[in-house]
Write a protein that holds these residues in place. Structure first.
Motif, PDB file in Angstrom:
ATOM      1  N   LEU A 178       0.625  -1.140   0.018  1.00 40.22           N
ATOM      2  CA  LEU A 178       0.000   0.133   0.020  1.00 40.22           C
ATOM      3  C   LEU A 178       0.831   1.270  -0.126  1.00 40.22           C
ATOM      4  O   LEU A 178       2.036   1.373   0.299  1.00 40.22           O
ATOM      5  CB  LEU A 178      -0.844  -0.058   1.200  1.00 40.22           C
ATOM      6  CG  LEU A 178      -2.039  -0.758   0.953  1.00 40.22           C
ATOM      7  CD1 LEU A 178      -2.864  -0.697   2.550  1.00 40.22           C
ATOM      8  CD2 LEU A 178      -3.174  -0.290  -0.144  1.00 40.22           C
ATOM      9  N   VAL A 229      -5.308   9.323   1.771  1.00 37.92           N
ATOM     10  CA  VAL A 229      -5.779   8.410   0.884  1.00 37.92           C
ATOM     11  C   VAL A 229      -4.951   7.138   0.863  1.00 37.92           C
ATOM     12  O   VAL A 229      -3.610   7.292   0.752  1.00 37.92           O
ATOM     13  CB  VAL A 229      -6.010   8.784  -0.631  1.00 37.92           C
ATOM     14  CG1 VAL A 229      -6.318   7.929  -1.563  1.00 37.92           C
ATOM     15  CG2 VAL A 229      -7.029  10.004  -0.615  1.00 37.92           C
ATOM     16  N   HIS A 284      -4.006   3.736  -1.252  1.00 37.73           N
ATOM     17  CA  HIS A 284      -4.136   3.078  -2.409  1.00 37.73           C
ATOM     18  C   HIS A 284      -2.642   2.332  -3.006  1.00 37.73           C
ATOM     19  O   HIS A 284      -1.531   2.645  -2.383  1.00 37.73           O
ATOM     20  CB  HIS A 284      -4.288   4.307  -3.430  1.00 37.73           C
ATOM     21  CG  HIS A 284      -4.640   3.680  -4.822  1.00 37.73           C
ATOM     22  ND1 HIS A 284      -3.773   3.273  -5.912  1.00 37.73           N
ATOM     23  CD2 HIS A 284      -5.941   3.660  -5.530  1.00 37.73           C
ATOM     24  CE1 HIS A 284      -4.702   2.798  -6.833  1.00 37.73           C
ATOM     25  NE2 HIS A 284      -5.789   2.923  -6.526  1.00 37.73           N
ATOM     26  N   ARG A 285      -2.846   1.326  -3.701  1.00 38.01           N
ATOM     27  CA  ARG A 285      -1.665   0.594  -4.216  1.00 38.01           C
ATOM     28  C   ARG A 285      -0.582   1.328  -4.941  1.00 38.01           C
ATOM     29  O   ARG A 285       0.695   0.990  -4.808  1.00 38.01           O
ATOM     30  CB  ARG A 285      -2.011  -0.618  -5.013  1.00 38.01           C
ATOM     31  CG  ARG A 285      -2.675  -1.883  -4.384  1.00 38.01           C
ATOM     32  CD  ARG A 285      -2.968  -2.882  -4.943  1.00 38.01           C
ATOM     33  NE  ARG A 285      -3.639  -4.221  -4.181  1.00 38.01           N
ATOM     34  CZ  ARG A 285      -2.806  -4.667  -3.596  1.00 38.01           C
ATOM     35  NH1 ARG A 285      -1.624  -4.901  -3.452  1.00 38.01           N
ATOM     36  NH2 ARG A 285      -3.370  -5.698  -2.724  1.00 38.01           N
ATOM     37  N   GLN A 286      -1.226   2.424  -5.483  1.00 37.98           N
ATOM     38  CA  GLN A 286      -0.110   3.253  -6.286  1.00 37.98           C
ATOM     39  C   GLN A 286      -0.073   4.614  -5.647  1.00 37.98           C
ATOM     40  O   GLN A 286      -1.010   5.160  -5.419  1.00 37.98           O
ATOM     41  CB  GLN A 286      -0.400   3.381  -7.710  1.00 37.98           C
ATOM     42  CG  GLN A 286      -0.160   2.526  -8.944  1.00 37.98           C
ATOM     43  CD  GLN A 286      -0.421   2.894 -10.021  1.00 37.98           C
ATOM     44  OE1 GLN A 286      -1.406   2.939 -10.566  1.00 37.98           O
ATOM     45  NE2 GLN A 286       0.613   3.539 -10.972  1.00 37.98           N
ATOM     46  N   VAL A 306      -1.354   7.526  -7.578  1.00 39.30           N
ATOM     47  CA  VAL A 306      -2.833   7.665  -7.537  1.00 39.30           C
ATOM     48  C   VAL A 306      -3.284   8.273  -6.284  1.00 39.30           C
ATOM     49  O   VAL A 306      -4.323   9.033  -6.171  1.00 39.30           O
ATOM     50  CB  VAL A 306      -3.516   6.273  -8.076  1.00 39.30           C
ATOM     51  CG1 VAL A 306      -5.055   6.278  -7.640  1.00 39.30           C
ATOM     52  CG2 VAL A 306      -3.129   5.781  -9.071  1.00 39.30           C
ATOM     53  N   ALA A 307      -2.729   7.781  -5.185  1.00 38.75           N
ATOM     54  CA  ALA A 307      -3.034   8.263  -3.853  1.00 38.75           C
ATOM     55  C   ALA A 307      -2.911   9.890  -3.780  1.00 38.75           C
ATOM     56  O   ALA A 307      -3.627  10.454  -3.208  1.00 38.75           O
ATOM     57  CB  ALA A 307      -2.281   7.628  -2.928  1.00 38.75           C
ATOM     58  N   LEU A 317      -5.597  11.515  -5.838  1.00 31.81           N
ATOM     59  CA  LEU A 317      -6.587  11.585  -5.174  1.00 31.81           C
ATOM     60  C   LEU A 317      -7.035  12.531  -4.051  1.00 31.81           C
ATOM     61  O   LEU A 317      -7.804  13.005  -3.604  1.00 31.81           O
ATOM     62  CB  LEU A 317      -6.930  10.083  -4.921  1.00 31.81           C
ATOM     63  CG  LEU A 317      -7.403   9.104  -5.901  1.00 31.81           C
ATOM     64  CD1 LEU A 317      -7.548   7.628  -5.636  1.00 31.81           C
ATOM     65  CD2 LEU A 317      -8.972   9.633  -6.716  1.00 31.81           C
ATOM     66  N   ILE A 321     -12.970   3.962  -2.775  1.00 34.82           N
ATOM     67  CA  ILE A 321     -11.394   4.781  -2.266  1.00 34.82           C
ATOM     68  C   ILE A 321     -11.329   4.613  -0.612  1.00 34.82           C
ATOM     69  O   ILE A 321     -12.288   5.009  -0.150  1.00 34.82           O
ATOM     70  CB  ILE A 321     -11.301   6.074  -2.947  1.00 34.82           C
ATOM     71  CG1 ILE A 321     -11.288   6.274  -4.182  1.00 34.82           C
ATOM     72  CG2 ILE A 321     -10.051   6.804  -2.173  1.00 34.82           C
ATOM     73  CD1 ILE A 321     -11.694   7.680  -4.919  1.00 34.82           C
TER      74      ILE A 321
END
Length: 336
Positions: free
Chosen positions: A239, A279, A281-283, A286-287, A290, A311
């Motif tokens: 994560l 946030v 997120h795996r990436q 992206v986190a 976002l 999310i």
């Protein structure tokens, strides 16, 4: 450890720690901020090779995406004449594609062309910070600056890996580049032979595997400095985590705080009660994006957006008696 613990759902089994593995702690300065890495690697992997792999990736991000570096790929494009086409490195294409996707999905709450507005408000490389007593941007200046922005103006040929400068368009990846840098560092650590790590750039983090003692990399979710609420700690395996907060870069003017997060749809700093959004997120890229999107949207619209897309996010809003936190269902499901 904080009072509440978050465990990733569908967590993969961490890799086995080889006998005699060494823990390396590295760090330095980059992108106007700092970076740090804690990595576990077999004895056969030299520390110097790990550090070289990290710094090469961080320099790659600067060379391609730093608006503070005049000869970077992004700076060259921003100053290019109208009508010119520019071939882009693969990583730049991936970030631009992700930024455009985020802009479309958020209906403009995320916009990689917001750079001129960042400058106008004193948060960019070509501007001086606004302070008490200085004149704020007026409506005419904001309207003229907004006319230069707009993700819809981007002409990106994904198949060819090229972008066209329509004239006066300025790309700014400040809402996504740090997360991208964390992902690249994590990739470099994996390729260098590390079996586990915690990588951080400017407060954005990504973790994989377990430490030498078999424990995961426990990370406390960031909260506003004056928030006395019970914290949360996440086992950061597979994560990444990113936080957007109004307490990082800001100025105060006539009793109001102007934070560095701008709403591209209005051209002004966000004006709501959210103090921070975190946030998972795996990436990390992206986190990172976002966290910006949800901050711009505000608590009500941001929560709806996050719930619809599953999310995992933590919203912390200011109120008269302190702070109020809200967890999305995806984050609440991780509570142990």
């Amino acid at each position: 450890m904080s009072h509440r613990v978050l465990i990733p759902l569908d967590m993969e089994a961490p890799p086995r720690v080889p006998p005699g593995a060494l823990t390396h702690r590295l760090g330095g300065a980059t992108m106007g901020t700092s970076w740090s890495v804690q990595a576990l690697a077999p004895r056969s992997v030299p520390r110097e090779c790990i550090e070289a792999a990290i710094t090469a990736q961080l320099q790659r991000v600067i060379d391609e995406m730093s608006t503070w570096q005049p000869d970077s790929v992004i700076s060259v494009f921003n100053l290019a004449p109208a009508g010119s086409w520019h071939a882009l490195p693969p990583a730049f294409c991936a970030v631009l594609d992700a930024a455009q996707t985020m802009a479309i999905d958020s209906d403009g709450a995320f916009d990689p062309t917001v750079g001129p507005l960042v400058d106008v408000w004193g948060f960019g490389p070509g501007s001086a910070p606004l302070k008490e007593g200085l004149r704020l941007p007026d409506a005419a200046l904001l309207q003229a600056t907004r006319a230069r922005c707009g993700w819809q103006r981007i002409e990106f040929d994904r198949a060819a890996g090229k972008i066209r400068q329509p004239g006066g368009l300025t790309l700014d990846f400040s809402g996504i580049a740090k997360g991208h840098a964390v992902d690249l560092v994590a990739q470099a650590l994996r390729e260098a032979g590390c079996v586990s790590w915690l990588a951080e750039v400017g407060g954005e983090l990504s973790g994989w595997g377990v430490k030498e003692d078999g424990q995961p990399y426990w990370v406390a979710l960031e909260r506003p400095p004056q928030d006395p609420g019970a914290g949360m700690t996440v086992a950061l395996h597979g994560l990444a985590v990113a936080t957007s907060g109004d307490y990082r870069r800001y100025f105060d003017h006539q009793g109001r705080r102007y934070a560095h997060t701008l709403d591209p749809r209005t051209g002004e700093p966000v004006r709501h009660a959210l103090a921070s959004v975190t946030v998972l997120h795996r990436q990390c890229m992206v986190a990172d994006a976002l966290a910006t999107v949800l901050t711009v949207m505000g608590e009500s619209a941001g929560l709806a957006f996050a719930r619809q897309r599953g999310i995992a996010a933590l919203f912390i809003a200011s109120q008269e008696e302190g702070y109020r936190e809200t967890l999305t269902p995806a984050l609440a499901a991780m509570l142990e």
